[in-house]
Design a protein around this motif. Structure first.
Motif, PDB file in Angstrom:
ATOM      1  N   LEU A  68      95.904   8.853  43.670  1.00  0.00           N
ATOM      2  CA  LEU A  68      95.766   9.765  43.987  1.00  0.00           C
ATOM      3  C   LEU A  68      96.822  10.856  44.368  1.00  0.00           C
ATOM      4  O   LEU A  68      96.936  11.881  44.147  1.00  0.00           O
ATOM      5  CB  LEU A  68      94.734   9.740  45.389  1.00  0.00           C
ATOM      6  N   HIS A  69      97.846  10.149  45.157  1.00  0.00           N
ATOM      7  CA  HIS A  69      98.728  11.032  45.183  1.00  0.00           C
ATOM      8  C   HIS A  69      99.637  11.482  43.981  1.00  0.00           C
ATOM      9  O   HIS A  69     100.325  12.480  44.228  1.00  0.00           O
ATOM     10  CB  HIS A  69      99.745  10.213  46.295  1.00  0.00           C
ATOM     11  N   ASP A  70      99.780  10.499  43.129  1.00  0.00           N
ATOM     12  CA  ASP A  70     100.343  10.755  41.994  1.00  0.00           C
ATOM     13  C   ASP A  70      99.676  12.234  41.368  1.00  0.00           C
ATOM     14  O   ASP A  70     100.391  13.157  40.697  1.00  0.00           O
ATOM     15  CB  ASP A  70     100.409   9.737  40.891  1.00  0.00           C
TER      16      ASP A  70
ATOM     17  N   ARG B 182      89.210  10.982  51.596  1.00  0.00           N
ATOM     18  CA  ARG B 182      89.105  11.868  52.774  1.00  0.00           C
ATOM     19  C   ARG B 182      90.394  11.808  53.475  1.00  0.00           C
ATOM     20  O   ARG B 182      91.165  13.037  53.582  1.00  0.00           O
ATOM     21  CB  ARG B 182      88.093  11.384  53.744  1.00  0.00           C
ATOM     22  N   ARG B 183      91.157  10.720  53.351  1.00  0.00           N
ATOM     23  CA  ARG B 183      92.467  10.486  54.160  1.00  0.00           C
ATOM     24  C   ARG B 183      93.459  11.371  53.154  1.00  0.00           C
ATOM     25  O   ARG B 183      94.326  12.042  53.768  1.00  0.00           O
ATOM     26  CB  ARG B 183      92.992   9.125  54.200  1.00  0.00           C
ATOM     27  N   VAL B 184      93.536  11.167  51.908  1.00  0.00           N
ATOM     28  CA  VAL B 184      94.348  11.674  50.899  1.00  0.00           C
ATOM     29  C   VAL B 184      94.422  13.495  51.201  1.00  0.00           C
ATOM     30  O   VAL B 184      95.146  14.040  51.111  1.00  0.00           O
ATOM     31  CB  VAL B 184      94.337  11.408  49.782  1.00  0.00           C
ATOM     32  N   ALA B 185      93.056  13.912  51.164  1.00  0.00           N
ATOM     33  CA  ALA B 185      92.814  15.299  51.208  1.00  0.00           C
ATOM     34  C   ALA B 185      93.262  15.848  52.324  1.00  0.00           C
ATOM     35  O   ALA B 185      93.817  16.884  52.471  1.00  0.00           O
ATOM     36  CB  ALA B 185      91.399  15.467  51.039  1.00  0.00           C
ATOM     37  N   GLU B 186      93.152  15.062  53.445  1.00  0.00           N
ATOM     38  CA  GLU B 186      93.606  15.748  54.923  1.00  0.00           C
ATOM     39  C   GLU B 186      95.050  15.566  55.097  1.00  0.00           C
ATOM     40  O   GLU B 186      95.777  16.660  55.272  1.00  0.00           O
ATOM     41  CB  GLU B 186      93.095  14.896  56.010  1.00  0.00           C
ATOM     42  N   GLN B 187      95.637  14.587  54.461  1.00  0.00           N
ATOM     43  CA  GLN B 187      97.239  14.494  54.307  1.00  0.00           C
ATOM     44  C   GLN B 187      97.868  15.369  53.500  1.00  0.00           C
ATOM     45  O   GLN B 187      98.787  16.086  53.852  1.00  0.00           O
ATOM     46  CB  GLN B 187      97.594  13.012  53.934  1.00  0.00           C
TER      47      GLN B 187
ATOM     48  N   ARG C 195     102.888  29.075  52.991  1.00  0.00           N
ATOM     49  CA  ARG C 195     102.587  28.378  51.992  1.00  0.00           C
ATOM     50  C   ARG C 195     101.009  28.851  52.153  1.00  0.00           C
ATOM     51  O   ARG C 195     100.205  28.545  53.367  1.00  0.00           O
ATOM     52  CB  ARG C 195     102.450  26.945  51.870  1.00  0.00           C
ATOM     53  N   GLN C 196     100.225  29.253  51.032  1.00  0.00           N
ATOM     54  CA  GLN C 196      98.852  29.427  51.044  1.00  0.00           C
ATOM     55  C   GLN C 196      97.887  28.296  50.988  1.00  0.00           C
ATOM     56  O   GLN C 196      98.257  27.338  50.467  1.00  0.00           O
ATOM     57  CB  GLN C 196      98.188  30.328  49.843  1.00  0.00           C
ATOM     58  N   SER C 197      96.840  28.112  52.131  1.00  0.00           N
ATOM     59  CA  SER C 197      96.129  27.171  52.091  1.00  0.00           C
ATOM     60  C   SER C 197      95.309  27.009  50.782  1.00  0.00           C
ATOM     61  O   SER C 197      95.181  27.934  49.907  1.00  0.00           O
ATOM     62  CB  SER C 197      95.012  27.088  53.141  1.00  0.00           C
ATOM     63  N   ALA C 198      94.809  25.696  50.631  1.00  0.00           N
ATOM     64  CA  ALA C 198      94.186  25.602  49.407  1.00  0.00           C
ATOM     65  C   ALA C 198      92.513  26.238  49.433  1.00  0.00           C
ATOM     66  O   ALA C 198      92.274  26.915  48.385  1.00  0.00           O
ATOM     67  CB  ALA C 198      93.490  23.985  49.479  1.00  0.00           C
TER      68      ALA C 198
END
Length: 203
Positions: free
Chosen positions: A110-112, A151-156, A2-5
């Motif tokens: 955010l996750h949604d 920050r946490r959601v972005a990392e996860q 999978r390609q990274s963001a």
């Protein structure tokens, strides 16, 4: 694999296919009588002039007092109908209005958002708002906790994060950031100079 963001966005910027870049969330108190150009307009300029991408479309659906919870319920009508390639989302002060009780709902929304944008082939980029001075007010004192959630959601989820909050924290060590905001407003909304800085941080 999978390609990274990061690689995905870089490929969009280097490619020849016209892309659609959509900004959603808080407009940072943009008001024509205070700021003649928003950070999104600066972004559009840099996209077309520096990167020679005049065929790209930049869509601004940011609003004052944006709420991530409301956005989640309005995804088809407000966001997905533009079929964006990249979505920049910067939550604002309205999400903090519910204080500690709203953290779990905020993170769930955010996750949604991550799941829905991925399902429709959009690359989501999160942004931490540069609202340090607003966080000094009692009603917005929980804002740093919301930044930590971003920050946490972005990392996860392996997302790009434009951390304006961190940039302004570092800037505050060497200068008076009062000049970057409209100190007359209750929320300390952004002044002209800060909008240009914010656009540079996106790039």
């Amino acid at each position: 694999e999978r390609q990274s963001a990061y690689d995905q966005v870089r490929e969009y910027l280097r490619g020849t296919t016209p892309r659609t870049w959509l900004f959603v969330g808080d407009c940072l108190g943009f008001a024509p009588h205070i700021v003649r150009r928003s950070y999104i307009e600066y972004f559009n300029d840099m996209l077309s002039t520096r990167l020679n991408r005049a065929a790209d479309a930049v869509v601004d659906i940011t609003i004052t007092d944006s709420s991530l919870l409301k956005l989640r319920d309005q995804m088809p009508s407000r966001l997905l109908r533009f079929r964006p390639d990249v979505v920049f989302c910067m939550p604002g002060l309205q999400d903090v209005a519910t204080a500690v009780a709203g953290r779990e709902s905020f993170e769930g929304a955010l996750h949604d958002l991550v799941a829905t944008t991925a399902e429709h082939g959009c690359q989501l980029v999160l942004a931490a708002p540069p609202l340090l001075l607003a966080a000094e007010k009692d009603e917005f004192s929980d804002l740093p906790a919301y930044v930590d959630i971003l920050r946490r959601v972005a990392e996860q989820r392996g997302l790009l994060l434009v951390d304006h909050w961190k940039y302004w924290e570092l800037a505050r060590e060497t200068r008076d950031i009062d000049e970057w905001v409209d100190v007359r407003s209750e929320e300390h909304t952004s002044e002209l100079q800060s909008h240009s800085f914010i656009s540079y941080a996106v790039f």
